[in-house]
Design a protein around this motif. Structure first.
Motif, PDB file in Angstrom:
ATOM      1  N   ALA B 217      34.505  58.987  27.176  1.00  0.00           N
ATOM      2  CA  ALA B 217      34.611  60.345  27.401  1.00  0.00           C
ATOM      3  C   ALA B 217      35.915  60.825  26.980  1.00  0.00           C
ATOM      4  O   ALA B 217      36.426  62.096  26.833  1.00  0.00           O
ATOM      5  N   GLY B 218      36.841  59.785  26.796  1.00  0.00           N
ATOM      6  CA  GLY B 218      38.270  60.029  26.644  1.00  0.00           C
ATOM      7  C   GLY B 218      38.327  60.745  25.091  1.00  0.00           C
ATOM      8  O   GLY B 218      39.476  61.525  24.671  1.00  0.00           O
ATOM      9  N   ARG B 248      30.886  57.482  30.397  1.00  0.00           N
ATOM     10  CA  ARG B 248      31.013  58.941  30.928  1.00  0.00           C
ATOM     11  C   ARG B 248      32.286  59.137  31.683  1.00  0.00           C
ATOM     12  O   ARG B 248      33.038  60.073  31.656  1.00  0.00           O
ATOM     13  N   ASP B 249      32.708  57.871  32.534  1.00  0.00           N
ATOM     14  CA  ASP B 249      33.742  58.094  33.372  1.00  0.00           C
ATOM     15  C   ASP B 249      34.672  57.086  32.971  1.00  0.00           C
ATOM     16  O   ASP B 249      35.203  56.400  33.675  1.00  0.00           O
ATOM     17  N   CYS B 250      35.275  57.335  31.567  1.00  0.00           N
ATOM     18  CA  CYS B 250      36.269  56.398  31.121  1.00  0.00           C
ATOM     19  C   CYS B 250      37.101  57.179  30.183  1.00  0.00           C
ATOM     20  O   CYS B 250      36.576  57.986  29.258  1.00  0.00           O
ATOM     21  N   ASP B 251      38.197  56.861  30.275  1.00  0.00           N
ATOM     22  CA  ASP B 251      39.275  57.434  29.285  1.00  0.00           C
ATOM     23  C   ASP B 251      39.230  56.614  27.951  1.00  0.00           C
ATOM     24  O   ASP B 251      38.956  55.565  27.902  1.00  0.00           O
ATOM     25  N   ILE B 255      42.407  53.304  31.102  1.00  0.00           N
ATOM     26  CA  ILE B 255      43.525  53.353  32.039  1.00  0.00           C
ATOM     27  C   ILE B 255      43.208  52.640  33.304  1.00  0.00           C
ATOM     28  O   ILE B 255      44.026  51.912  33.948  1.00  0.00           O
ATOM     29  N   ARG B 256      41.955  52.782  33.770  1.00  0.00           N
ATOM     30  CA  ARG B 256      41.917  52.251  35.168  1.00  0.00           C
ATOM     31  C   ARG B 256      41.142  50.806  34.848  1.00  0.00           C
ATOM     32  O   ARG B 256      40.384  50.438  34.136  1.00  0.00           O
ATOM     33  N   TYR B 259      37.560  50.367  34.698  1.00  0.00           N
ATOM     34  CA  TYR B 259      37.027  50.781  33.306  1.00  0.00           C
ATOM     35  C   TYR B 259      37.033  49.503  32.657  1.00  0.00           C
ATOM     36  O   TYR B 259      36.257  49.218  31.458  1.00  0.00           O
ATOM     37  N   ARG B 260      38.399  49.004  32.524  1.00  0.00           N
ATOM     38  CA  ARG B 260      38.451  47.973  31.737  1.00  0.00           C
ATOM     39  C   ARG B 260      37.473  46.585  32.058  1.00  0.00           C
ATOM     40  O   ARG B 260      37.171  45.983  31.219  1.00  0.00           O
TER      41      ARG B 260
END
Lengths: 262, 296
Positions: B217-218, B248-251, B255-256, B259-260
């Motif tokens: 989503a980033g 959808r919930d990841c840049d 960064i989190r 997510y990685r």
């Protein structure tokens, strides 16, 4: 340019050594990276500084602290005291590689603070110190990092996670774990008190002003050993305001550091 | 340092025990060096090495620790040449002739371009590659904006692009102010750009390359749904050669840590499904003694 691993088998450190060019070879400079997200942002500028210094006649070594960059260890194995010891190891490695008796240290942000802490342990192995946008007070720096992370407004980014004690405790800060151990280590750091113990000529260069840097300026300007503080209007190499300054190198700062060391 | 001029700084991470799984080449993201934002490519390399892959992260000429090269070639052609040098070195040093490309953003774009030019490439893992926007993208985007609190707050307080545009109509010079947050990017919706990308992706598919596409989503200004690449490049016969995910919930830079970790698991699962017979006996072992890192 010679990339290599040094240190012990248990604590492998990745470094890049650039031998002195153009007839130099009598002096050597150790570059100390910042921490966390500032490390990735500043790598390009630090690499450029290393090459500039090498072309000016300095042997240079830059390296990744354990648990960071290409060095051994996972993210959570990085710690402040360990990084300080890594700098001492790197000083000794650079002396062995270059054949000089003492080295100069250039530290950026937290790297400046850690460089000064390492120099306090081995003052006889250090001749000059450059503090580039130094972190002056650990506690305030830590709070700035927390505030920065809490203010992230990027599509897809949720709030920082907090970690269990088994994972070292603490929380995420700008993409990396800030464990209890690291946070405590940073909080304990105080640049001006450490610097007051050191007899070495010191040059501090700042691209952003703060009241803490004004304290540092006052300290350095009291000295009569060639120490100096300078405020330069240039990019902060360690902070990216994407896309405005992505990849930008603060050329004025690099040139000034090189000329002061000369 | 690798390459015929020994000008490419690289780190190789590989299983200590001999392994024959495809080697993985990880490319730079923009101007960031081979470590990657949040050290993700180091962590990913170590995990993939434990699964039996030889992983090479290197810096393109002029990035990271690789010196710039003087050449008449374009930046893209110079980078593709560098990838070929790394692939050649892997084949000579480790006798591995199957390659998987991996990259984020510009690294993803260069991965898929190279994938169509080297028969050794068997897979490409593309994190946020550049793709054109589609009609469905714009519908999704409009729907998202209309539900955004910021849009209505700006509208009611006289801020934002709508008001900037409206004010410009009443200005003598008619100039629209440009926000400092805006930046130039290629017009991927231009027919020439679409045609180029269709050629690139079809070239990779024709070369026998399987694709894993992970979109975040980033990059909401460029893509916003899972199958956008299929709609955007209608002449490409993706068939069953592509596996797609939209986070959808990841840049964009992951960064989190969560997510990685999710991205790492998607990559590992895809490799396991695409190359099931190449597992290392060490697969799943989490200690550090079963892999080694070497600098070049």
């Amino acid at each position: 340019m010679i990339p290599f691993y040094f240190g012990s088998r248990e604590r492998k450190l990745f470094g890049v050594f650039e031998p002195a060019q153009n007839g130099g070879a009598k002096r050597a400079v150790l570059l100390c990276y910042p921490w966390g997200y500032e490390y990735v942002n500043s790598h390009r500028s630090m690499a450029r500084l290393g090459t500039l210094l090498s072309h000016t006649g300095f042997h240079t070594l830059r390296f990744d602290y354990y648990g960071t960059g290409d060095s051994g260890g996972e993210d959570r194995e990085a710690d402040i005291e360990g990084s300080r010891r890594d700098i001492v190891t790197a000083i000794e490695e650079l002396i062995e590689l270059s054949g000089v008796e003492r080295v100069s240290i250039v530290g950026l942000r937290l790297g400046a603070m850690l460089g000064v802490a390492a120099a306090c342990e081995k003052p006889h192995l250090v001749d000059r110190i450059v503090l580039w946008d130094p972190v002056v007070e650990g506690g305030q720096y830590l709070q700035e990092l927390y505030n920065l992370d809490d203010s992230i407004s990027i599509p897809g980014v949720g709030p920082a996670s907090y970690f269990s004690e088994e994972l070292g405790g603490g929380r995420e800060v700008m993409g990396l774990p800030m464990t209890h151990s690291v946070a405590a280590g940073i909080s304990d750091l105080d640049l001006t008190s450490r610097l007051a113990q050191l007899p070495h000529a010191t040059y501090a260069v700042a691209t952003r002003s703060s009241h803490l840097q004004r304290q540092l300026q006052a300290l350095l300007e009291q000295r009569a050993d060639g120490s100096a503080f300078e405020r330069l209007d240039d990019h902060p190499a360690w902070h990216e305001e994407w896309p405005e300054n992505a990849g930008a190198i603060p050329v004025a700062v690099l040139n000034r550091i090189v000329s002061w060391l000369k | 340092m690798l390459g015929q001029d020994e000008a490419l700084a690289a780190i190789v991470t590989r299983p200590v025990m001999e392994a024959h799984a495809p080697a993985i080449i990880i490319l730079n993201t923009g101007v960031a060096h081979r470590v990657g934002h949040h050290r993700k490519f180091v962590t990913l390399s170590r995990r993939l090495a434990r699964a039996g892959h030889t992983v090479v992260r290197f810096d393109f000429p002029g990035l990271g620790d690789s010196p710039a090269m003087t050449t008449d070639a374009s930046l893209l052609e110079g980078n593709l040449f560098a990838i070929r040098e790394v692939a050649n070195w892997i084949e000579q040093a480790f006798s591995i002739d199957r390659i998987i490309m991996l990259g984020l953003c510009s690294g993803a774009d260069q991965s898929v371009i190279y994938a169509g030019r080297d028969t050794r490439v068997k897979g490409a893992i593309l994190l946020d590659p550049s793709i054109p926007r589609t009609r469905r993208y714009h519908i999704n985007d409009f729907s998202r904006r209309i539900r955004s609190r910021a849009l209505w707050t700006n509208f009611l307080s006289g801020k934002g692009r709508i008001w900037d545009y409206t004010r410009s109509l009443f200005r003598k010079d008619g100039a629209v102010s440009v926000s400092s947050r805006q930046f130039s990017r290629p017009n991927l919706e231009h027919p020439e750009a679409i045609s180029f990308l269709e050629g690139v992706y079809q070239g990779a598919i024709d070369n026998g390359v399987n694709l894993l596409g992970i979109f975040t989503a980033g990059q909401e200004y460029q893509h916003n749904y899972r199958t956008q690449i299929v709609d955007a490049l209608p002449k490409v016969h993706f068939a069953d050669r592509v596996s797609l995910h939209f986070l959808r919930d990841c840049d964009h830079t992951f960064i989190r840590e969560s997510y990685r970790n999710y991205m790492y698991s998607l990559v590992a699962d895809w490799l396991l499904s695409e190359f099931p017979d190449d597992r290392s006996p060490n697969h799943g072992v989490a200690s550090g003694d079963d892999i080694e890192s070497m600098e070049f």
